[in-house]
Scaffold this motif. Structure first.
Motif, short mmCIF file in Angstrom:
data_model
loop_
_atom_site.label_atom_id
_atom_site.label_comp_id
_atom_site.label_asym_id
_atom_site.label_seq_id
_atom_site.Cartn_x
_atom_site.Cartn_y
_atom_site.Cartn_z
N ARG A 43 -15.58 -6.54 -20.08
CA ARG A 43 -16.04 -7.06 -20.85
C ARG A 43 -15.86 -8.74 -21.05
NH1 ARG A 43 -16.58 -5.59 -26.44
NH2 ARG A 43 -16.89 -3.33 -25.82
N THR A 44 -16.87 -10.06 -21.05
CA THR A 44 -16.83 -10.72 -21.18
C THR A 44 -14.68 -11.38 -21.77
OG1 THR A 44 -18.87 -11.96 -20.76
CG2 THR A 44 -16.82 -13.36 -21.24
N ALA A 45 -13.87 -11.77 -20.99
CA ALA A 45 -12.55 -11.76 -21.69
C ALA A 45 -11.78 -13.31 -21.04
CB ALA A 45 -11.80 -10.82 -21.88
N PRO A 46 -10.84 -13.16 -21.31
CA PRO A 46 -10.31 -14.72 -21.04
C PRO A 46 -9.94 -14.09 -20.01
CG PRO A 46 -10.37 -15.03 -23.40
CD PRO A 46 -10.94 -14.13 -22.70
N VAL A 47 -8.79 -14.53 -18.73
CA VAL A 47 -7.61 -13.49 -17.99
C VAL A 47 -6.82 -14.77 -17.43
CG1 VAL A 47 -9.53 -11.54 -17.08
CG2 VAL A 47 -9.26 -13.76 -15.51
N ARG A 48 -5.58 -14.66 -16.88
CA ARG A 48 -4.61 -15.10 -16.49
C ARG A 48 -5.50 -15.11 -15.47
NH1 ARG A 48 0.23 -12.24 -13.60
NH2 ARG A 48 -1.25 -11.90 -12.18
N ASN A 49 -6.09 -15.01 -14.01
CA ASN A 49 -6.21 -14.78 -12.83
C ASN A 49 -7.77 -14.17 -12.30
OD1 ASN A 49 -4.17 -13.42 -11.83
ND2 ASN A 49 -4.97 -12.81 -10.16
N PHE A 50 -8.08 -14.40 -11.29
CA PHE A 50 -10.06 -13.70 -10.86
C PHE A 50 -9.04 -13.42 -9.30
CE2 PHE A 50 -10.83 -18.03 -13.06
CZ PHE A 50 -11.66 -17.40 -13.67
N ILE A 51 -10.00 -12.28 -8.96
CA ILE A 51 -10.26 -11.77 -7.54
C ILE A 51 -10.23 -12.70 -6.98
CG2 ILE A 51 -10.90 -9.50 -6.16
CD1 ILE A 51 -10.43 -7.89 -8.84
N GLY A 52 -10.12 -13.52 -5.50
CA GLY A 52 -10.59 -14.13 -4.91
C GLY A 52 -12.13 -13.49 -3.93
N ALA A 53 -12.31 -12.44 -3.89
CA ALA A 53 -13.58 -12.33 -3.46
C ALA A 53 -14.77 -12.49 -4.49
CB ALA A 53 -14.02 -10.51 -3.21
N ASN A 54 -14.34 -13.76 -5.87
CA ASN A 54 -15.62 -13.24 -6.19
C ASN A 54 -14.79 -14.32 -7.31
OD1 ASN A 54 -18.39 -13.88 -8.71
ND2 ASN A 54 -17.71 -11.73 -8.32
N MET A 55 -14.71 -15.81 -7.58
CA MET A 55 -14.03 -16.43 -8.52
C MET A 55 -15.20 -18.17 -7.89
SD MET A 55 -10.58 -16.94 -6.61
CE MET A 55 -10.40 -17.93 -4.56
N SER A 56 -14.94 -19.29 -9.45
CA SER A 56 -15.62 -19.67 -9.19
C SER A 56 -14.30 -21.21 -9.71
CB SER A 56 -16.85 -20.49 -9.87
OG SER A 56 -16.97 -19.87 -11.16
#
Length: 335
Positions: A157-170
């Motif tokens: 579910r929607t939550a803060p994270v340390r980093n994103f996966i490069g295929a899908n980020m903004s």
């Protein structure tokens, strides 16, 4: 596409950057671009950065009139291409989509919905694998990051994270410019599986600069990432895990092992033990024993890569201080 962006939508303006480097993925690239142009909330600007491939640049320039096609200004590799996309785009928010991924129709809506909160500096989403062949029976879902996809252990579910996966980020464009963009010393070059973690480093630098910053993971902002047959082989799995370890060692040198490895510690403490226990209970089912072997081998290969990378890193030129990537703001005009 003209340099003047559409302003018909309320809220922040959006540029979508897609980077491509080879003619071999032309069909994938067309699907990716089409998925962006047909969004329920179309972006204000779509930028295709061609990474040192003149034939692809010429073909895309002719075939994609609705897209701004530009050659990469940086060194060969994904980081240089992404930095070019940041430099030539104009949106308040810049989203990145891989050239072999396709966004769901509500992707842009889901990403932009969270930027009303000033503390949110980036939003990333779910990356579903789209296997060109059947998913290997031994391939653990906890290692879907090997093929550039969301893996079991991420929030559901929607939550803060340390980093994103490069295929899908903004990200907010101002934040990308403030930290100097992606590091050229990290990032995939062509098909080489031993480079990466540039997204992790970028996210760590953004949050280090602004401790109140929130990077938000929104699973409803989903894309489908094609997984070719070559990435379903054991040799790729092993080399990609080893390469991830090498890259993590560099990120730890740049950003400190505390923040750089926080998610990995939780992954090893919780996600992997649960996966082992689950497959031990299913040893009578097809593939369970091989999945156990893949889990163990994946952890070992990644750990070995990290150790080798850590031992090499102090001797590598330039690692004693953080490199900066110049990303110049573009006020308009062609590159």
């Amino acid at each position: 596409m003209n340099d003047t962006m559409s302003t018909s939508h309320s809220g922040p303006t959006l540029s979508v950057v897609v980077c491509a480097y080879t003619m071999d993925r032309w069909d994938d690239l067309r699907v990716a671009i089409a998925s962006v142009l047909t969004q329920n909330r179309p972006p204000d600007e779509v930028v295709l950065v061609v990474d040192h491939c003149p034939d692809l640049y010429e073909r895309a320039s002719k075939a994609m009139p609705a897209v701004r096609v530009v050659p990469s200004r940086g060194p060969r590799g994904l980081s240089g291409a992404r930095n070019t996309g940041v430099a030539v785009s104009h949106g308040d928010v810049i989203a990145f989509l891989d050239d072999d991924a396709a966004a769901e129709p509500e992707w842009t809506d889901r990403l932009l919905a969270h930027y009303d909160a000033p503390a949110v500096v980036g939003v990333g989403g779910l990356v579903r694998p789209r296997w060109s062949t059947a998913r290997p029976v031994w391939f653990p879902a906890e290692f879907d990051w090997v093929v550039g996809c969301s893996y079991r252990g991420l929030p559901d579910r929607t939550a803060p994270v340390r980093n994103f996966i490069g295929a899908n980020m903004s990200f907010r464009r101002t934040e990308l410019l403030a930290v100097g963009g992606f590091l050229d010393s990290l990032g995939r070059v062509s098909t080489r599986p031993t480079a990466g973690c540039e997204e992790t480093d970028l996210c760590l630098r953004i949050t280090a600069r602004r401790p109140d910053a929130v990077l938000l993971y929104e699973p409803a902002a989903a894309v489908r990432h094609r997984v070719p047959e070559a990435r379903t082989r054991w040799s790729y799995f092993r080399s990609r895990c080893y390469g991830e370890g090498l890259s993590k060692a560099l990120v730890a040198r740049y950003d400190g092992s505390g923040p750089a490895l926080a998610s990995e510690r939780a992954y090893l403490r919780s996600t992997i033990p649960r996966a082992l226990a689950r497959n031990l209970r299913r040893t009578g089912r097809p593939g369970a024993v091989r999945t156990l072997g893949a889990l163990a081998a994946g952890v070992c290969a990644t750990g070995t890569g990290y150790l080798v990378g850590w031992l090499r890193a102090p001797r590598a030129k330039g690692l004693s201080s953080r490199p900066r990537v110049p990303v110049e703001s573009s006020a308009g005009g062609s590159p």
